[in-house]
Motif scaffolding. Structure first.
Motif, PDB file in Angstrom:
ATOM      1  N   PRO A 212       0.828  -1.215   0.000  1.00  0.00           N
ATOM      2  CA  PRO A 212       0.000   0.000   0.000  1.00  0.00           C
ATOM      3  C   PRO A 212       0.860   1.263   0.000  1.00  0.00           C
ATOM      4  O   PRO A 212       1.925   1.291   0.620  1.00  0.00           O
ATOM      5  CB  PRO A 212      -0.805  -0.124   1.299  1.00  0.00           C
ATOM      6  N   PRO A 213       0.408   2.332  -0.668  1.00  0.00           N
ATOM      7  CA  PRO A 213       1.203   3.551  -0.813  1.00  0.00           C
ATOM      8  C   PRO A 213       0.918   4.617   0.246  1.00  0.00           C
ATOM      9  O   PRO A 213       1.380   5.749   0.116  1.00  0.00           O
ATOM     10  CB  PRO A 213       0.792   4.045  -2.196  1.00  0.00           C
ATOM     11  N   ASP A 214       0.165   4.276   1.289  1.00  0.00           N
ATOM     12  CA  ASP A 214      -0.327   5.302   2.208  1.00  0.00           C
ATOM     13  C   ASP A 214       0.753   6.003   3.017  1.00  0.00           C
ATOM     14  O   ASP A 214       0.519   7.079   3.562  1.00  0.00           O
ATOM     15  CB  ASP A 214      -1.364   4.701   3.171  1.00  0.00           C
ATOM     16  N   ARG A 215       1.968   5.421   3.115  1.00  0.00           N
ATOM     17  CA  ARG A 215       3.030   6.063   3.895  1.00  0.00           C
ATOM     18  C   ARG A 215       4.092   6.715   3.002  1.00  0.00           C
ATOM     19  O   ARG A 215       5.149   7.119   3.492  1.00  0.00           O
ATOM     20  CB  ARG A 215       3.693   5.027   4.818  1.00  0.00           C
ATOM     21  N   GLN A 218       5.034  13.266   0.691  1.00  0.00           N
ATOM     22  CA  GLN A 218       4.503  14.240  -0.266  1.00  0.00           C
ATOM     23  C   GLN A 218       5.479  14.574  -1.383  1.00  0.00           C
ATOM     24  O   GLN A 218       5.066  15.031  -2.452  1.00  0.00           O
ATOM     25  CB  GLN A 218       4.139  15.541   0.467  1.00  0.00           C
ATOM     26  N   ARG A 222       3.016  11.478  -7.838  1.00  0.00           N
ATOM     27  CA  ARG A 222       2.222  10.322  -8.241  1.00  0.00           C
ATOM     28  C   ARG A 222       2.036  10.264  -9.749  1.00  0.00           C
ATOM     29  O   ARG A 222       1.493   9.287 -10.266  1.00  0.00           O
ATOM     30  CB  ARG A 222       0.858  10.354  -7.562  1.00  0.00           C
ATOM     31  N   SER A 240       6.927   2.396  -1.308  1.00  0.00           N
ATOM     32  CA  SER A 240       5.897   1.848  -0.426  1.00  0.00           C
ATOM     33  C   SER A 240       6.504   1.024   0.706  1.00  0.00           C
ATOM     34  O   SER A 240       5.921   0.913   1.787  1.00  0.00           O
ATOM     35  CB  SER A 240       4.912   0.981  -1.219  1.00  0.00           C
ATOM     36  N   GLN A 288      -1.395  15.503  -1.069  1.00  0.00           N
ATOM     37  CA  GLN A 288      -2.194  14.500  -0.353  1.00  0.00           C
ATOM     38  C   GLN A 288      -1.334  13.356   0.200  1.00  0.00           C
ATOM     39  O   GLN A 288      -1.848  12.428   0.824  1.00  0.00           O
ATOM     40  CB  GLN A 288      -3.251  13.912  -1.288  1.00  0.00           C
ATOM     41  N   GLY A 289      -0.025  13.440  -0.026  1.00  0.00           N
ATOM     42  CA  GLY A 289       0.876  12.389   0.438  1.00  0.00           C
ATOM     43  C   GLY A 289       1.055  12.388   1.940  1.00  0.00           C
ATOM     44  O   GLY A 289       0.530  13.241   2.671  1.00  0.00           O
ATOM     45  N   PHE A 290       1.847  11.442   2.426  1.00  0.00           N
ATOM     46  CA  PHE A 290       2.022  11.247   3.867  1.00  0.00           C
ATOM     47  C   PHE A 290       2.859  12.371   4.467  1.00  0.00           C
ATOM     48  O   PHE A 290       3.905  12.754   3.947  1.00  0.00           O
ATOM     49  CB  PHE A 290       2.707   9.907   4.121  1.00  0.00           C
ATOM     50  N   ARG A 300       6.597  -3.073   5.878  1.00  0.00           N
ATOM     51  CA  ARG A 300       5.558  -3.593   4.986  1.00  0.00           C
ATOM     52  C   ARG A 300       6.057  -4.807   4.194  1.00  0.00           C
ATOM     53  O   ARG A 300       5.275  -5.445   3.497  1.00  0.00           O
ATOM     54  CB  ARG A 300       5.119  -2.492   4.025  1.00  0.00           C
TER      55      ARG A 300
END
Length: 389
Positions: A212-215, A218, A222, A240, A288-290, A300
C-alpha cells in the motif's frame, strides 16, 4: 588450431593437478594470504603447515586471524565501501570502520551492529580526541601507522558524541555513516545504503508494487512526467516499503559540508520528538501524500515477496526510532546471509557460483547465527574451504 587447444588443455591440466596436490605449505600460504593480505613469515608458515599436517585447521587459521594486517588492512578495506556513497575503499579510516574492526576482534555479536550503543576509539598516544565534529582522531591514527589490533578500545557513542543512548543505532549512527547518509537529502540514503551493505540488496531487487502507498511522502510525485503509470509500476515499488521504514530516521540530520568519503565537516543533529524539516520538503509534488509526524516505522515487507528476506518472527515488525529498525534489519536471515556472502567473496576471490559454493555459504550462515554472530568465524570457514586440496 587443434595444437593450440591441446597445449592450453595440457597447461590447465597441469595447473589443476598442482592445485589438487597442494600440500600443507601451499595450503597454509594460501590461507594466510587470503586472510591477512600478505605472505606469512617463515615462522607463521611453518606453524600453520604443522597444524594442517595434523588436521588442525582451527589453530592453523587462527595464526592468520591473529596477524596485525588482518585488522589494519584487510578489515579496513573490507568495510570502508559501506561507509560512503561512492562505495570506495580509498577513504581515510573512520569511526564506522574502526568500530567494525573492534567488533570483529572482540567477537562482539554482529547481530547488534545496527542497534548497539557502541564505538571503538584508539588509545594510542598523541592522537586528537575523538569528536562528533570531525574525523581527525581516526585519520591521524591511520596516517601515523597506529596498530588497530592492539590499540582499539570499546566505548559508547552516547558517551563520546553526547547523543542519547536511545538514539544510537550501531554502525548506522557512527559519524562516518551519518555524515554520508544523513547529510542533505531526505534520509532515504541511510536506508538504501544500509540495505546494500548489510542485506546485500539494492532497492530494485526488493521492489514490490503490491504494497500500500499510504506512507509515501509528499515529495514523491504520483504522476512523474505527467504519467501516473510510472508511479504505479515503478516508484511505488521502492517507496511503499522504504518510506515507512526510513521514517525511523525522522529526528536525524547531519549539518555540514559534503566531501563524500566520510570526512565531511559538521556534526549530527538529533531533534528528539521533532521531525526534521527534510521530511517535509517538496510538499507540492503531491500534497495529499504522507506527512511524517514522528519516528514510528513499519515493515511492509514482512508480507509479499520480500518476506523471503527472512524477518524474525519474534519481533513485532514495527517500532519507533533507528535502534528498533536496526534490530529488525540485523535479525533477518538476509542480514546473516549477506555477511557470509561478502566474506566468501573476499576470501575466495570469487562470488559463490557452484552448488558446493552455495552450500558452503549456507553452512557459514547457519554457523554464524548459531555461534553468536562472531565475524572471525566467517573468515575462518571461508579460508579453510578455499585453501586448496
Amino acid at each position: 588450431m587443434n595444437a593450440k587447444i591441446s597445449l592450453v588443455s595440457a597447461v590447465v591440466a597441469v595447473l589443476c593437478a598442482g592445485q589438487a596436490l597442494a600440500g600443507p605449505n601451499e595450503q597454509a600460504k594460501r590461507m594466510f594470504d587470503r586472510i591477512a593480505g600478505v605472505p606469512p613469515s617463515s615462522t607463521e608458515l611453518t606453524t600453520m603447515a604443522g597444524y594442517l599436517t595434523s588436521g588442525d585447521t582451527t589453530d592453523a587459521v587462527n595464526v592468520a586471524l591473529n596477524a596485525a594486517p588482518f585488522y589494519n588492512t584487510v578489515l579496513k578495506n573490507f568495510a570502508m565501501p559501506w561507509t560512503n556513497r561512492d562505495q570506495t575503499t580509498f577513504a581515510p579510516l573512520n569511526d564506522y570502520v574502526a568500530t567494525f574492526i573492534g567488533m570483529v576482534r572482540d567477537d562482539i555479536p554482529f547481530n547488534t551492529a545496527l542497534s548497539a550503543d557502541i564505538l571503538y576509539i584508539s588509545n594510542a598516544p598523541g592522537l586528537p580526541a575523538p569528536s562528533a565534529a570531525n574525523n581527525s582522531h581516526y585519520a591521524t591514527a591511520e596516517s601515523t601507522g597506529v596498530n588497530l589490533q592492539t590499540t582499539l578500545v570499546q566505548t559508547t557513542q552516547s558517551g563520546v558524541y553526547a547523543i542519547p543512548t536511545t538514539a544510537t543505532a550501531g554502525l548506522m549512527t557512527t559519524r562516518a555513516s551519518t555524515s554520508s547518509f544523513f547529510i542533505n537529502g531526505t534520509n532515504r540514503a541511510m536506508f538504501r545504503f544500509t540495505l546494500i551493505a548489510h542485506l546485500c540488496n539494492d532497492l530494485p531487487t526488493v521492489s514490490d508494487i503490491s504494497r500500500p502507498p499510504d506512507r509515501i511522502r509528499q515529495d514523491v510525485s504520483r504522476s512523474p512526467g505527467g504519467d501516473s503509470r510510472v508511479f504505479l509500476n515503478s516508484c511505488i515499488g521502492c517507496h511503499s516499503g522504504m518510506d515507512p521504514m526510513a521514517q525511523a530516521f525522522a529526528y536525524y540530520n547531519f549539518v555540514g559540508v559534503a566531501v563524500g568519503d566520510g570526512t565531511n565537516t559538521g556534526s549530527l543533529s538529533y531533534t528528539e520528538g521533532v521531525t526534521q524539516a527534510k521530511y517535509h520538503i517538496n510538499t507540492g509534488n503531491f500534497p495529499q501524500g504522507f506527512v511524517t509526524p514522528d519516528d514510528s516505522w513499519s515493515n511492509r515487507w514482512r508480507t509479499g515477496p520480500n518476506s523471503a528476506l527472512g524477518w524474525n518472527a519474534s519481533l513485532p515488525g514495527s517500532g519507533t526510532g533507528a535502534k528498533s529498525l536496526g534490530q529488525e534489519l540485523e535479525s533477518s536471515q538476509a542480514f546473516a546471509q549477506c555477511q557470509a556472502q561478502k566474506v566468501f567473496q573476499a576470501v575466495c576471490y570469487r562470488a559463490p557460483s557452484s552448488a558446493a559454493d552455495v552450500s558452503q555459504v549456507n553452512t557459514m550462515t547457519s554457523t554464524f547465527q548459531a555461534g553468536g554472530y562472531k565475524y572471525k568465524q566467517l573468515f575462518a570457514s571461508a579460508a579453510v574451504y578455499c585453501m586448496g586440496n
